[in-house]
Design a protein around this motif. Structure first.
Motif: not given
Length: 93
Positions: A22-39
C-alpha cells in the motif's frame, strides 16, 4: 471525445506485507495523478501483497496525446518502481 482505459497487472517481488504494498501503491497513484492528470484506481488484488492491478482512465479529443501519455506512464512505472509489469490491457472508446 476519446476515452482510453488501461489496466496494468504488476508483480512486486520484495513485498512481504500489505503495508509495504500500500505504501508503494499510494506513491505510484499520487505521482501518476499529479503528473499526468488521469484517474487511477486499484481494480483487483487488494488483499494480495505481491500483486497490483492498477486501472487508469484518460479522455481527450484525439487519440495521439492519450497514447503518448499512457506510454509515458508505463515508462515511469518501469523506471521508478521495483515492479514487474506482467500484463497490459488497453481499451479505447
Amino acid at each position: 471525445m476519446i476515452v482510453v482505459s488501461l489496466e496494468i497487472e504488476m508483480r512486486i517481488a520484495y513485498s512481504q506485507s500489505l503495508k509495504e504494498k500500500r505504501s508503494l501503491l499510494r506513491s505510484m497513484k499520487e505521482k501518476i495523478k499529479n503528473k499526468f492528470n488521469v484517474s487511477v484506481i486499484e481494480v483487483d488484488n487488494q488483499d494480495d501483497p505481491r500483486w497490483i492491478s492498477l486501472g487508469l482512465v484518460a479522455a481527450a479529443t484525439c487519440y495521439d496525446p492519450l497514447n503518448a501519455i499512457l506510454d509515458k506512464i508505463l515508462n515511469m512505472i518501469e523506471t521508478n518502481y521495483d515492479v514487474e509489469i506482467v500484463e497490459i490491457l488497453r481499451e479505447t472508446r
